[in-house]
Write an enzyme that holds these catalytic residues in place. Structure first.
Site, PDB file in Angstrom:
ATOM      1  CB  SER A  23       0.936  10.486  -2.191  1.00 49.13           C
ATOM      2  OG  SER A  23       0.005  11.548  -2.124  1.00 49.13           O
TER       3      SER A  23
ATOM      4  CG  HIS B 281       4.844   8.083  -2.391  1.00 44.31           C
ATOM      5  ND1 HIS B 281       4.052   7.309  -3.208  1.00 44.31           N
ATOM      6  CD2 HIS B 281       4.089   8.322  -1.278  1.00 44.31           C
ATOM      7  CE1 HIS B 281       2.884   7.102  -2.637  1.00 44.31           C
ATOM      8  NE2 HIS B 281       2.892   7.702  -1.455  1.00 44.31           N
TER       9      HIS B 281
ATOM     10  CD  GLU C 231       5.712   5.436  -5.905  1.00 44.94           C
ATOM     11  OE1 GLU C 231       5.281   4.902  -6.927  1.00 44.94           O
ATOM     12  OE2 GLU C 231       5.126   6.382  -5.342  1.00 44.94           O
TER      13      GLU C 231
END
Length: 399
Positions: free
Chosen positions: A126, A147, A159
């Site tokens: 993250s 992510h 992501e």
């Protein structure tokens, strides 16, 4: 043979059988890929397979998933405690181990030595430093970040994080693979702290905290305004209590201050968080955070409490942070808005909100908020970025 397109990927390896790893493996197998799930803990592996079966059972009878689909997906998943076995013939690795830089670097070194030369290596994180992970390998051009959001089976967004080393063709393959998983990818084009979604989440929480700290609003008033007037699933304080955000932010503060990547932070979190952290008030799990949970499971927020709150004082710093990302070629306008709506379940994206209220209004609000701060670092962080000012001067929109 190099991995040139997603058609070259036949086998996926996921390292780490925790909540995220098993979820990613479940998604890959359901999408038709032979998937190896690896963990050093055999009990955790066995539990992971049972959890995958349970999650598959929850989606059977959906429009596109049948019992036969689930059985076929389970047949495609293999589990092992051997890292060498897991990556020996893999085309792409997703490391989903514990969120600690040193641990991930050790795993990447080992995988780099064991996996085929052409294999792509990705990490699920993250916000950790993808560039450093790439640089511990002999294949930095084949390393990217991914992510995933929790739980991977249900959350649509992923992501993709690029580094200065990664080959553009590798990023294209990873993006196409995510799409093949029936997920929505967005690109973080530079390896910056917290990537896209969490970079917008930070000012969502911080702007609210500073308003309360400076006695401009009450906690319940802010949460009520953002939840009931703006349509957010939770206000910033309720969200922090739910996720344990007080503890997470305070304990990650030094790492952020010492992060060498572009767009790093030089400001500490609002003292409002530190005051609660020092008392052990971490949120729901500790019984008290911004709200008291001794006699309630969730805060009873009055829908009318926030009727007089200027919601732009929350929105403006978020929009400013989003504009900084576009200005510095971290992300596109579209990807930021997509990320916040899918990853944060926001009612609208920051740029959609900016166009609704006008860039000049956002700029003026940022200047007003900046003037509240005593420390120049906080003032500078809150002042509108160049792109936002240009939009305001030209009376332009982002779309």
């Amino acid at each position: 043979m190099s991995i040139e397109t997603v058609a070259d990927i036949q086998q996926v390896t996921v390292i780490g059988a925790g909540e995220m790893g098993r979820g990613i493996a479940a998604v890959a197998a359901l999408a038709g890929y032979d998937t190896i799930l690896q963990d050093i803990d055999e009990d955790q592996l066995n539990d992971a397979i049972e959890q995958v079966k349970w999650s598959y059972g929850k989606i059977v009878d959906d429009e596109d998933v049948t019992e036969a689909d689930v059985e076929a997906a389970l047949d495609r998943i293999t589990s092992t405690t051997s890292l060498e076995e897991a990556v020996a013939n893999t085309d792409i690795v997703t490391e989903a181990a514990v969120e600690k830089q040193a641990v991930k670097e050790d795993i990447f070194e080992s995988v780099d030595n064991l996996a085929p030369d052409e294999a792509i290596l990705t990490t699920n994180t993250s916000g950790l430093n993808i560039t450093r992970l790439a640089e511990v390998t002999d294949r930095p051009s084949q390393v990217a970040g991914t992510h995933w959001f929790n739980p991977p089976m249900l959350m649509d967004l992923v992501e993709i994080i690029e580094t200065e080393h990664v080959d553009s063709q590798v990023v294209d393959v990873v993006e196409d693979l995510i799409k093949d998983f029936e997920k929505t990818p967005i690109r973080c084009r530079r390896d910056v702290p917290m990537f896209i979604v969490n970079r917008c989440m930070r000012p969502y929480g911080e702007a609210a905290a500073w308003l309360v700290y400076y006695d401009k609003a009450e906690i319940e008033e802010v949460d009520s305004a953002m939840k009931y007037r703006e349509g957010f699933p939770m206000g910033p304080f309720e969200l922090a209590d739910f996720t344990g955000g007080i503890q997470v932010r305070v304990e990650s503060e030094e790492d952020h201050l010492n992060d060498p990547r572009p767009l790093n932070y030089d400001t500490r979190y609002c003292p409002l968080l530190h005051e609660r952290y020092e008392k052990g008030h971490y949120g729901r799990k500790s019984g008290k955070g911004f709200y008291d949970y001794s006699d309630q499971d969730e805060p009873g927020i009055d829908p009318e409490a926030g009727k007089d709150v200027d919601v732009l004082k929350i929105w403006a710093p978020v929009i400013n942070e989003a504009a900084k990302m576009v200005q510095h070629d971290v992300a596109t306008v579209e990807d930021v808005d997509t990320g916040m709506k899918l990853g944060g379940n926001w009612p609208v994206g920051p740029f959609e909100k900016a166009d609704e209220v006008g860039a000049e209004t956002v700029v003026r609000t940022c200047v007003e908020l900046a003037n509240m701060h005593e420390r120049v670092e906080n003032l500078a962080e809150t002042l509108p970025c160049d792109l936002l000012v240009e939009k305001a001067k030209g009376d332009e929109t982002f779309y």
